[in-house]
Design a protein around this motif. Sequence first.
Motif, PDB file in Angstrom:
ATOM      1  N   TYR A  25       0.788  -1.073   0.093  1.00  0.00           N
ATOM      2  CA  TYR A  25      -0.017   0.162   0.094  1.00  0.00           C
ATOM      3  C   TYR A  25       0.732   1.246  -0.048  1.00  0.00           C
ATOM      4  O   TYR A  25       0.741   2.134  -0.618  1.00  0.00           O
ATOM      5  N   ASP A  26       1.805   1.350   0.730  1.00  0.00           N
ATOM      6  CA  ASP A  26       2.854   2.450   0.983  1.00  0.00           C
ATOM      7  C   ASP A  26       3.627   2.561  -0.237  1.00  0.00           C
ATOM      8  O   ASP A  26       3.836   3.929  -0.809  1.00  0.00           O
ATOM      9  N   SER A  29       0.558   3.497  -3.110  1.00  0.00           N
ATOM     10  CA  SER A  29      -0.445   4.670  -3.223  1.00  0.00           C
ATOM     11  C   SER A  29       0.280   5.958  -3.647  1.00  0.00           C
ATOM     12  O   SER A  29      -0.683   6.903  -4.429  1.00  0.00           O
ATOM     13  N   ILE A  32      -0.501   5.739  -7.360  1.00  0.00           N
ATOM     14  CA  ILE A  32      -1.649   5.859  -7.873  1.00  0.00           C
ATOM     15  C   ILE A  32      -2.153   7.284  -7.624  1.00  0.00           C
ATOM     16  O   ILE A  32      -2.777   7.824  -8.444  1.00  0.00           O
ATOM     17  N   ASN A  33      -1.561   7.942  -6.636  1.00  0.00           N
ATOM     18  CA  ASN A  33      -2.197   9.399  -6.372  1.00  0.00           C
ATOM     19  C   ASN A  33      -1.548  10.520  -7.139  1.00  0.00           C
ATOM     20  O   ASN A  33      -2.177  11.399  -7.214  1.00  0.00           O
ATOM     21  N   ASP A  43      -8.076   5.176  -6.998  1.00  0.00           N
ATOM     22  CA  ASP A  43      -7.769   5.587  -5.574  1.00  0.00           C
ATOM     23  C   ASP A  43      -7.638   4.041  -4.999  1.00  0.00           C
ATOM     24  O   ASP A  43      -7.924   3.011  -5.348  1.00  0.00           O
ATOM     25  N   ILE A  44      -6.819   4.208  -3.861  1.00  0.00           N
ATOM     26  CA  ILE A  44      -6.279   2.876  -3.282  1.00  0.00           C
ATOM     27  C   ILE A  44      -6.713   2.937  -1.745  1.00  0.00           C
ATOM     28  O   ILE A  44      -6.768   3.987  -1.119  1.00  0.00           O
ATOM     29  N   GLU A  45      -6.996   1.896  -1.249  1.00  0.00           N
ATOM     30  CA  GLU A  45      -7.473   1.641   0.306  1.00  0.00           C
ATOM     31  C   GLU A  45      -6.905   0.517   0.896  1.00  0.00           C
ATOM     32  O   GLU A  45      -6.620  -0.367   0.271  1.00  0.00           O
ATOM     33  N   ILE A  51      -5.932  -5.038   0.070  1.00  0.00           N
ATOM     34  CA  ILE A  51      -5.829  -3.653  -0.832  1.00  0.00           C
ATOM     35  C   ILE A  51      -6.839  -3.688  -1.937  1.00  0.00           C
ATOM     36  O   ILE A  51      -7.296  -4.444  -2.540  1.00  0.00           O
ATOM     37  N   ILE A  53      -8.488  -1.261  -4.987  1.00  0.00           N
ATOM     38  CA  ILE A  53      -8.261  -0.374  -6.240  1.00  0.00           C
ATOM     39  C   ILE A  53      -9.441  -0.046  -6.611  1.00  0.00           C
ATOM     40  O   ILE A  53     -10.121  -0.877  -7.052  1.00  0.00           O
TER      41      ILE A  53
END
Length: 85
Positions: A25-26, A29, A32-33, A43-45, A51, A53
């Motif tokens: 994620y780190d 992200s 993606i951002n 966007d990613i959570e 994870i 997307i």
Amino acid sequence: MNCVKTINSEICIDLDDINQAKVVYDSVSLEINTAPDYRSSMDIELNGKKIIINIHANDSTSFRASINSAIKWINLSLEINKLIK
């Protein structure tokens, strides 16, 4: 003629553990951002060891490109994580 107006998708990736999910994620992200979003956006959570997307695209070409980018970034993160263990 049927034309695609928009394409929306949620992709859920279940990783081995929470730590691995956090590392991926780190890593992903930021990509993606900061990806250009002329015809699509992502966007990613992070949810535990999953994870998620979300991809929103105006056409199938940009949708495919977004999926390919996300997969490439995730695979790269996982491969690098394997090398440093």
